[in-house]
Design an enzyme around this catalytic site. Sequence first.
Site, PDB file in Angstrom:
ATOM      1  N   HIS A  40      -7.325 -41.076  38.851  1.00 36.09           N
ATOM      2  CA  HIS A  40      -5.964 -41.179  39.379  1.00 36.09           C
ATOM      3  C   HIS A  40      -5.649 -39.978  40.252  1.00 36.09           C
ATOM      4  O   HIS A  40      -5.842 -38.834  39.826  1.00 36.09           O
ATOM      5  CB  HIS A  40      -4.947 -41.262  38.233  1.00 36.09           C
ATOM      6  CG  HIS A  40      -3.537 -41.448  38.721  1.00 36.09           C
ATOM      7  ND1 HIS A  40      -2.511 -40.612  38.366  1.00 36.09           N
ATOM      8  CD2 HIS A  40      -3.002 -42.376  39.549  1.00 36.09           C
ATOM      9  CE1 HIS A  40      -1.390 -41.021  38.958  1.00 36.09           C
ATOM     10  NE2 HIS A  40      -1.661 -42.097  39.670  1.00 36.09           N
ATOM     11  N   GLU A  84       2.279 -47.045  46.369  1.00 38.61           N
ATOM     12  CA  GLU A  84       3.124 -46.602  47.482  1.00 38.61           C
ATOM     13  C   GLU A  84       2.304 -46.611  48.777  1.00 38.61           C
ATOM     14  O   GLU A  84       2.277 -45.617  49.526  1.00 38.61           O
ATOM     15  CB  GLU A  84       3.716 -45.205  47.212  1.00 38.61           C
ATOM     16  CG  GLU A  84       4.591 -45.128  45.980  1.00 38.61           C
ATOM     17  CD  GLU A  84       3.785 -45.014  44.685  1.00 38.61           C
ATOM     18  OE1 GLU A  84       2.787 -44.284  44.674  1.00 38.61           O
ATOM     19  OE2 GLU A  84       4.152 -45.666  43.691  1.00 38.61           O
ATOM     20  N   GLU A 110       6.187 -51.551  36.660  1.00 44.40           N
ATOM     21  CA  GLU A 110       6.745 -50.256  36.255  1.00 44.40           C
ATOM     22  C   GLU A 110       8.278 -50.284  36.242  1.00 44.40           C
ATOM     23  O   GLU A 110       8.911 -49.608  35.428  1.00 44.40           O
ATOM     24  CB  GLU A 110       6.238 -49.137  37.172  1.00 44.40           C
ATOM     25  CG  GLU A 110       6.626 -49.324  38.631  1.00 44.40           C
ATOM     26  CD  GLU A 110       6.115 -48.203  39.555  1.00 44.40           C
ATOM     27  OE1 GLU A 110       5.469 -47.272  39.081  1.00 44.40           O
ATOM     28  OE2 GLU A 110       6.388 -48.296  40.771  1.00 44.40           O
TER      29      GLU A 110
HETATM   30  C1  NOJ Z   1       4.045 -44.689  40.835  1.00 44.57           C
HETATM   31  C2  NOJ Z   1       2.971 -45.681  40.530  1.00 44.57           C
HETATM   32  O1  NOJ Z   1       3.334 -46.956  41.002  1.00 44.57           O
HETATM   33  C3  NOJ Z   1       2.755 -45.684  39.034  1.00 44.57           C
HETATM   34  O2  NOJ Z   1       1.808 -46.670  38.681  1.00 44.57           O
HETATM   35  C4  NOJ Z   1       2.309 -44.309  38.590  1.00 44.57           C
HETATM   36  O3  NOJ Z   1       2.219 -44.287  37.189  1.00 44.57           O
HETATM   37  C5  NOJ Z   1       3.321 -43.237  39.015  1.00 44.57           C
HETATM   38  N1  NOJ Z   1       3.616 -43.370  40.399  1.00 44.57           N
HETATM   39  C6  NOJ Z   1       2.811 -41.832  38.762  1.00 44.57           C
HETATM   40  O4  NOJ Z   1       1.729 -41.570  39.615  1.00 44.57           O
HETATM   41 CA    CA Z   2       5.209 -47.448  42.612  1.00 39.17          CA
END
Ligand code: NOJ
Ligand code: CA
Length: 681
Positions: A385, A462, A486
Amino acid sequence: MNLRTPALFGAVLGVLAVPTLAAAADRECAQSPGKVIEVCVFTKDGSAFYEVSRAGKPVLAAAPLGLTFAGEPAARITALTAAKRGASDTTWEQPWGEQRVIRDNHSELTVSLAGDTPLSKTFDVTFRLFDDGLGFRYAYGAIPAGQNVSVTDDRTSFRPVGAYDAWWYEGLGQERDEYLYKQTDARRITLAETPLTLKRTAGNEAGGLYLSFHEAALVDFPSMLLAGDGAGTLKARLMPWQDGTLARKTGPFTTPWRTVLIGETAGALADSRIELNLNEPSKIADTSWIKPGKYVGVWWEMHLERSTWGSGPKHGANTANVERYMDFAAKYGFDGVLVEGWNEGWDGDWISNGEKFSFTKAYPDFDLKAITDYGKKKGVKLIGHNETAGAVPNYEAQLEDAMKLYESVGISQVKTGYVRHSGTILDQQGEKQWFAGQYMVRHNLHVAQVAAQHHISIDAHEPVKDTGLRRTWPNMLSREGARGQEFNAWGNPTNPPEHTTILPFTRMLGGPMDFTPGIFDVVHGKSELTRRGQSTLAVQLALYVVLYSPIQMAADLPENYEARPDAFQFIRDVPTDWETSKTLQGEIGDYIVTARQPRGGKDWFLGALTDETARKLTQKLDFLAPGKRYEAQIYADGPGADYITNTTALTVSKKVVTSKDSLDFDMAPGGGAAVRFKALD
Ligand code: NOJ
Ligand code: CA
């Protein structure tokens, strides 16, 4: 890494490329192979126009073409000087995808136009016509090699004939593409993102008409928004650089394709393959290392605030916790475990301090080597990540070292992220950038290319919107680019039931989405409806089929899956790579039924969703192989299920069916259904 020049995978149906050079006429027209779509191009009063009809009826009225450049006035386009025609009918194979073999059957018209300024003295527009829509792009081939030019306007417009409704959200908002869609009269569009989907509401005597405007092969160019004029015309508005110029190019150059899907049903848009057909073949010769699959992650627990991304007593990414997820993944057949918050930089206000992120240094309680070794023993991969918080120069400076490190420990997939208000990303010069202007379009591709050199695939959050580039760079596996799951953790409001019945006909027309389905405990202790997930359990299963992604997350906590082995079985069974896909029924924002056949398999999977309205649907099973028997394993909303008061009632039943049968779905408010058709013969 092995790069290869574009080549078709196999011309099964043969190529019919018969380019003909016609003498210049005032007006040039061309038809799609089945004579369904027709485009005509002409010049008039100093402008070039195109118009489009379908089955002999006008769909897009005459609208302007062409770019304007810095340092000269908008060109008067005075003549159409040449026309070239061609046709091609080929098939090609995706390394992974929603459909293995894709037919690319199109005719082509290239017109040369003459303008009265040096940079627009002569330029070409190429139209590719398919029976379900078209694409066109500009080639400014006469700009001398090496000459720098700045595009200051894109005159491309779309003028739908008749009255339409549109599903859209305001472009250039700070949350990028993470907004709820509104449905309005298309004349009320101010500035919309693409794919922008319209449904005809009047002038519709011969049945329904659906349009979607987007672009394909967005490379080294700003992404296109569409601005409404209040009367139904939509004009291209490109995401600018800070000085107001739109694109910085070096001559000669071509633009991305501007695309229009045209169909009589909403499902026809979803099943179009124009987007992929207008992208270049793979530049990665050996794609065997690029793997679709299913994953779990140390992720939802952070979104629920049960653990933290940052260090401290609640740090989620600790070795023991990650190994617990790896055990779970191995036990239930998942390929990977995503871990967020593993690296230095999360402490404090990380969104404002993205330049503090290290992409190689782990927190002390996260032992990268031990974890990846543990995973190897278990047959589970660690998924990396890289949250950048939009600090792009910091990420680019570390990119090569980071990818090298990940490859060395056996990581083959990395999720990236750019959590930062659009328009506030700072580039290497300290200049502010939109999230999908030319700078970020370049950056997103650069990341995928560096990753490919290390046999790593990318799942971008994003992101720049998807324009089918996965064909050219198949390691661009999936991306976010819409309001995902989310928002059901912390959104205010969370996603209403209709959201996932809109996405298949809007966002998903661009390509796969990492929505992260599979939340079984959508309520997660919240009392207010608009602060938690608004769906039934059957919906969470159906999403694996309806929202295509080659990588699908089982996003909930392991204990929530172990508490519902009945429902979990569907997630364990559903694949993420398909032989073919069909949208069987659907209306934008109301309902959808999608069926997909696993790649190389005989089974079928089906997902159905409704909005907040309870709905009974009958679905013919004529997509199944004739004469064969299947065990339909049906996951339906249980008695009393609904998205407000009873989200977990689920009935699992079995029934032997053939292609001559139908299934009735009795969907709860905010409900759905998921079916596995297991081949018996
Ligand atoms: C936004 C992402 O869409 C999400 O999946 C992630 O957990 C957070 N940013 C933190 O990076
Ligand atoms: Ca997002």
